[in-house]
Write an enzyme that holds these catalytic residues in place. Sequence first.
Site, PDB file in Angstrom:
ATOM      1  N   ASP A 116       0.872  -1.181   0.000  1.00 29.04           N
ATOM      2  CA  ASP A 116       0.000   0.000   0.000  1.00 29.04           C
ATOM      3  C   ASP A 116       0.912   1.235   0.000  1.00 29.04           C
ATOM      4  O   ASP A 116       1.436   1.613  -1.053  1.00 29.04           O
ATOM      5  CB  ASP A 116      -0.905  -0.115   1.233  1.00 29.04           C
ATOM      6  CG  ASP A 116      -1.951   0.967   1.352  1.00 29.04           C
ATOM      7  OD1 ASP A 116      -2.051   1.811   0.455  1.00 29.04           O
ATOM      8  OD2 ASP A 116      -2.686   0.984   2.352  1.00 29.04           O
ATOM      9  N   SER A 117       1.174   1.837   1.151  1.00 28.97           N
ATOM     10  CA  SER A 117       2.102   2.971   1.189  1.00 28.97           C
ATOM     11  C   SER A 117       3.525   2.515   0.855  1.00 28.97           C
ATOM     12  O   SER A 117       4.338   3.301   0.378  1.00 28.97           O
ATOM     13  CB  SER A 117       2.093   3.605   2.585  1.00 28.97           C
ATOM     14  OG  SER A 117       2.699   2.747   3.521  1.00 28.97           O
ATOM     15  N   ASP A 172      -6.985  -9.705   5.546  1.00 30.59           N
ATOM     16  CA  ASP A 172      -8.031  -9.622   6.571  1.00 30.59           C
ATOM     17  C   ASP A 172      -8.512  -8.200   6.806  1.00 30.59           C
ATOM     18  O   ASP A 172      -7.861  -7.219   6.435  1.00 30.59           O
ATOM     19  CB  ASP A 172      -7.480 -10.128   7.905  1.00 30.59           C
ATOM     20  CG  ASP A 172      -6.487  -9.148   8.521  1.00 30.59           C
ATOM     21  OD1 ASP A 172      -5.564  -8.698   7.808  1.00 30.59           O
ATOM     22  OD2 ASP A 172      -6.643  -8.798   9.709  1.00 30.59           O
TER      23      ASP A 172
HETATM   24  P1  IMP Z   1       1.887  -0.423   3.753  1.00 25.24           P
HETATM   25  O1  IMP Z   1       3.000  -0.399   4.768  1.00 25.24           O
HETATM   26  O2  IMP Z   1       1.083   0.844   3.765  1.00 25.24           O
HETATM   27  O3  IMP Z   1       2.374  -0.776   2.372  1.00 25.24           O
HETATM   28  O4  IMP Z   1       0.847  -1.492   4.227  1.00 25.24           O
HETATM   29  C1  IMP Z   1       1.023  -2.812   4.006  1.00 25.24           C
HETATM   30  C2  IMP Z   1       0.174  -3.613   4.967  1.00 25.24           C
HETATM   31  O5  IMP Z   1      -1.088  -2.966   5.237  1.00 25.24           O
HETATM   32  C3  IMP Z   1      -0.178  -4.914   4.337  1.00 25.24           C
HETATM   33  O6  IMP Z   1       0.792  -5.881   4.637  1.00 25.24           O
HETATM   34  C4  IMP Z   1      -1.510  -5.218   4.932  1.00 25.24           C
HETATM   35  O7  IMP Z   1      -1.327  -5.871   6.169  1.00 25.24           O
HETATM   36  C5  IMP Z   1      -2.136  -3.888   5.193  1.00 25.24           C
HETATM   37  N1  IMP Z   1      -3.086  -3.526   4.139  1.00 25.24           N
HETATM   38  C6  IMP Z   1      -2.991  -2.490   3.270  1.00 25.24           C
HETATM   39  N2  IMP Z   1      -4.051  -2.435   2.452  1.00 25.24           N
HETATM   40  C7  IMP Z   1      -4.831  -3.467   2.797  1.00 25.24           C
HETATM   41  C8  IMP Z   1      -6.099  -3.959   2.289  1.00 25.24           C
HETATM   42  O8  IMP Z   1      -6.710  -3.412   1.357  1.00 25.24           O
HETATM   43  N3  IMP Z   1      -6.591  -5.066   2.910  1.00 25.24           N
HETATM   44  C9  IMP Z   1      -5.954  -5.706   3.929  1.00 25.24           C
HETATM   45  N4  IMP Z   1      -4.786  -5.277   4.426  1.00 25.24           N
HETATM   46  C10 IMP Z   1      -4.220  -4.170   3.873  1.00 25.24           C
END
Ligand code: IMP
Length: 198
Positions: A116-117, A172
Amino acid sequence: MTNNAQASTPSGSAIHPAPMNVLITADQLQKRVIELAAQIDADFANETPVLIGLLKGSFIFLADLCRAVTIPHLVDFMAIAAYGGGTSHSGGVRLLKDLSVNITGRSAIVIEDIIDSGLTMAYIRRLLLARQPRRLAIATLLDKKSRRETDLPIEYVGFEIGGGFVVGYGLDLAERYRHLPYIAELDLTAAEEIPTSE
Ligand code: IMP
Ligand code: MG
């Protein structure tokens, strides 16, 4: 399609019901996993990479991927937790469980459910690169590319998706919906928050 399961949030309230649309079917997932495995077979043909699953979200993706990969490989796990625990990332990341395999001088592929981020993966990548693997690649089933906050090289992407919140195939919402064999998008705005005794 709707699902009547209740999803409880860490704050103790419940989202009920959370309507969902199937975004990626089980068939589409299986086909794409086989394609990714073929790429990994070709790219790591003369190596024995460690497939590093990030718990818990990647467990189903990894289970399918490692059975489709035909080159010799090892499987290991790491667990990390993002502070906050809701539906968005708050920035902080904490290591809950480290690898049991030493990746120094070895090739490794981090297996993630969704980026995501990118902040979680950036943290993992820094941590693993400090151990001086021979090669480190990143594989993610889902990529919310438009939401990236940091530059990340990602070698293997299953599907690029929009910014909506998705569940199923390991992913989840507050520990619910991981078992779904497809990826579904939750309509969180239509979900009614109700108090729960959980
Ligand atoms: P990041 O650090 O923002 O890239 O977030 C990654 C983590 O956020 C992933 O490993 C997921 O655990 C959680 N995450 C982000 N988007 C989603 C989603 O749409 N559904 C479920 N979990 C998400
Ligand atoms: Mg995750």
